[in-house]
Design a protein around this motif. Sequence first.
Motif, mmCIF file in Angstrom:
data_model
loop_
_atom_site.group_PDB
_atom_site.id
_atom_site.type_symbol
_atom_site.label_atom_id
_atom_site.label_comp_id
_atom_site.label_asym_id
_atom_site.label_seq_id
_atom_site.Cartn_x
_atom_site.Cartn_y
_atom_site.Cartn_z
ATOM 1 N N PHE A 1 0.831 -1.208 0.000
ATOM 2 C CA PHE A 1 0.000 0.000 0.000
ATOM 3 C C PHE A 1 0.867 1.260 0.000
ATOM 4 C CE2 PHE A 1 -2.390 3.405 2.063
ATOM 5 C CZ PHE A 1 -3.580 3.385 1.346
ATOM 6 N N THR A 2 1.902 1.266 0.834
ATOM 7 C CA THR A 2 2.775 2.434 0.938
ATOM 8 C C THR A 2 3.492 2.714 -0.380
ATOM 9 O OG1 THR A 2 3.143 1.954 3.286
ATOM 10 C CG2 THR A 2 4.690 3.456 2.222
ATOM 11 N N LEU A 3 4.064 1.669 -0.968
ATOM 12 C CA LEU A 3 4.842 1.839 -2.200
ATOM 13 C C LEU A 3 3.959 2.237 -3.387
ATOM 14 C CD1 LEU A 3 7.274 -1.219 -1.914
ATOM 15 C CD2 LEU A 3 7.790 1.182 -1.435
ATOM 16 N N ILE A 4 2.833 1.551 -3.542
ATOM 17 C CA ILE A 4 1.985 1.782 -4.720
ATOM 18 C C ILE A 4 1.230 3.101 -4.619
ATOM 19 C CG2 ILE A 4 0.075 0.873 -6.086
ATOM 20 C CD1 ILE A 4 2.791 -0.643 -6.278
ATOM 21 N N THR A 5 0.797 3.475 -3.409
ATOM 22 C CA THR A 5 0.103 4.758 -3.241
ATOM 23 C C THR A 5 0.992 5.916 -3.656
ATOM 24 O OG1 THR A 5 -1.264 3.896 -1.424
ATOM 25 C CG2 THR A 5 -1.064 6.283 -1.607
ATOM 26 N N SER A 6 2.239 5.894 -3.194
ATOM 27 C CA SER A 6 3.162 6.975 -3.547
ATOM 28 C C SER A 6 3.388 7.041 -5.051
ATOM 29 C CB SER A 6 4.501 6.783 -2.824
ATOM 30 O OG SER A 6 5.124 5.570 -3.226
ATOM 31 N N LEU A 7 3.460 5.894 -5.703
ATOM 32 C CA LEU A 7 3.693 5.852 -7.152
ATOM 33 C C LEU A 7 2.489 6.368 -7.934
ATOM 34 C CD1 LEU A 7 5.311 5.010 -9.653
ATOM 35 C CD2 LEU A 7 4.400 2.694 -9.362
ATOM 36 N N VAL A 8 1.297 5.879 -7.610
ATOM 37 C CA VAL A 8 0.100 6.266 -8.357
ATOM 38 C C VAL A 8 -0.221 7.755 -8.166
ATOM 39 C CG1 VAL A 8 -2.386 5.881 -8.602
ATOM 40 C CG2 VAL A 8 -0.859 3.930 -8.327
ATOM 41 N N VAL A 9 -0.045 8.255 -6.956
ATOM 42 C CA VAL A 9 -0.273 9.686 -6.713
ATOM 43 C C VAL A 9 0.709 10.516 -7.542
ATOM 44 C CG1 VAL A 9 -0.087 11.526 -4.989
ATOM 45 C CG2 VAL A 9 -1.291 9.419 -4.420
ATOM 46 N N LYS A 10 1.955 10.068 -7.607
ATOM 47 C CA LYS A 10 2.976 10.774 -8.396
ATOM 48 C C LYS A 10 2.575 10.828 -9.880
ATOM 49 C CE LYS A 10 7.467 12.167 -8.762
ATOM 50 N NZ LYS A 10 8.071 13.295 -8.039
ATOM 51 N N VAL A 11 2.107 9.717 -10.421
ATOM 52 C CA VAL A 11 1.705 9.671 -11.834
ATOM 53 C C VAL A 11 0.447 10.511 -12.060
ATOM 54 C CG1 VAL A 11 0.948 8.175 -13.732
ATOM 55 C CG2 VAL A 11 2.758 7.412 -12.202
ATOM 56 N N SER A 12 -0.481 10.486 -11.105
ATOM 57 C CA SER A 12 -1.739 11.228 -11.270
ATOM 58 C C SER A 12 -1.517 12.736 -11.308
ATOM 59 C CB SER A 12 -2.702 10.878 -10.129
ATOM 60 O OG SER A 12 -2.256 11.443 -8.897
ATOM 61 N N GLN A 13 -0.380 13.200 -10.820
ATOM 62 C CA GLN A 13 -0.078 14.624 -10.804
ATOM 63 C C GLN A 13 0.613 15.104 -12.082
ATOM 64 O OE1 GLN A 13 2.163 14.756 -7.169
ATOM 65 N NE2 GLN A 13 0.346 15.123 -5.897
ATOM 66 N N LEU A 14 0.851 14.184 -13.029
ATOM 67 C CA LEU A 14 1.424 14.567 -14.320
ATOM 68 C C LEU A 14 0.367 15.301 -15.158
ATOM 69 C CD1 LEU A 14 3.267 11.240 -15.257
ATOM 70 C CD2 LEU A 14 4.331 13.332 -14.382
ATOM 71 N N SER A 15 0.822 16.032 -16.150
ATOM 72 C CA SER A 15 -0.085 16.709 -17.081
ATOM 73 C C SER A 15 -0.364 15.793 -18.271
ATOM 74 C CB SER A 15 0.539 18.018 -17.578
ATOM 75 O OG SER A 15 0.761 18.896 -16.496
ATOM 76 N N PHE A 16 -1.636 15.753 -18.707
ATOM 77 C CA PHE A 16 -2.026 14.943 -19.862
ATOM 78 C C PHE A 16 -2.626 15.870 -20.919
ATOM 79 C CE2 PHE A 16 -1.223 10.818 -18.102
ATOM 80 C CZ PHE A 16 -1.313 11.010 -16.740
ATOM 81 N N CYS A 17 -1.896 16.047 -22.011
ATOM 82 C CA CYS A 17 -2.267 17.025 -23.043
ATOM 83 C C CYS A 17 -2.825 16.373 -24.305
ATOM 84 C CB CYS A 17 -1.048 17.863 -23.415
ATOM 85 S SG CYS A 17 -0.212 18.595 -21.993
ATOM 86 N N GLY A 18 -3.007 15.085 -24.301
ATOM 87 C CA GLY A 18 -3.515 14.385 -25.473
ATOM 88 C C GLY A 18 -2.387 13.836 -26.323
#
Length: 309
Positions: free
Chosen positions: A161-178
């Motif tokens: 939980f600790t490892l994957i939460t930190s990773l997914v939150v990090k990716v979710s904060q990226l910008s997605f421009c198409g």
Amino acid sequence: MMLWKEMPMEMGNGTTVQEFTLEGFPAMQHLGKVLFLVHLLAYLASITGNAVIVTIICADSRLQTPMYFFLSIFSFFECCFISAVIPKLLVIFLLGRQTISFLACFIQAFVFLYLGAAGFLLIAVMSVDRYMAICKPLHYPTIMNLKTCFLLVTACFTLAFTLITSLVVKVSQLSFCGPHVIPHFFCDLGALIHLSCSDTRSVEMLVFVLALLILLTSLIITVIAYSNIVVTIVRLPSAKERQKAFSTCSSHLIVLSMIYGSCVFIYVKPKQMNKLDSNREAALVNTVVTPLLNPVIYTLRNKQVHQAL
């Protein structure tokens, strides 16, 4: 959950990212209904097989041992793991609905990775349990007591939980421009990173490091445990006992090699953008094939389970 609701989702042109499109298997789209039926049957068989394992282990007092306790947790994980991915794939095959909301996509990615990571850690624990039972039988009842079993399972849950939460939150904060078409049949984190218009080098390295940490640590523990088990089996005086033990171990190792091989192929590489198409086939092994084989390999060949059934 609040982190995902508050995270920035602004595109370069000022609009907001609302959803992604799962590409699925475009080359086989004309076989949608056939593929739906095949995957539906495989899904139901996997759920049924693993649910039967959990039920009989909980119901039969003869199976209240550390090995079957870990196996029941692993089977429950398998049910949840495939349920995070396969239902959406079935919808794609049957109805052609390939869109998934931004939030739902990251929830699916988190559940898939969390259960996968916890499952690998649990496999390592199960390997150590078998090593203790076969190679250290006199110390086994003392060391692998109920408290130790619960602590080991809790450690798997917490670390994953600790490892994957930190990773997914990090990716979710990226910008997605198409574009927002994910070249996969579920929200794979590697494919999502590839779609981002941000600088993803640090995130890609984080994925690589965590994959190494989880997969290779689990693999090394498993290999060491089974190597010692094989050495112990070779020393057994009875040829019949050796044949029986080798038959069981070889079956386990076949499933483990499929699981580890496909995940190492997908995740243990610095550039997640490489070979995304081939990742789909490798992911099918973990989400369809191995959950179907696990009930047969781990349990249904076992005499104690036959008696319980």
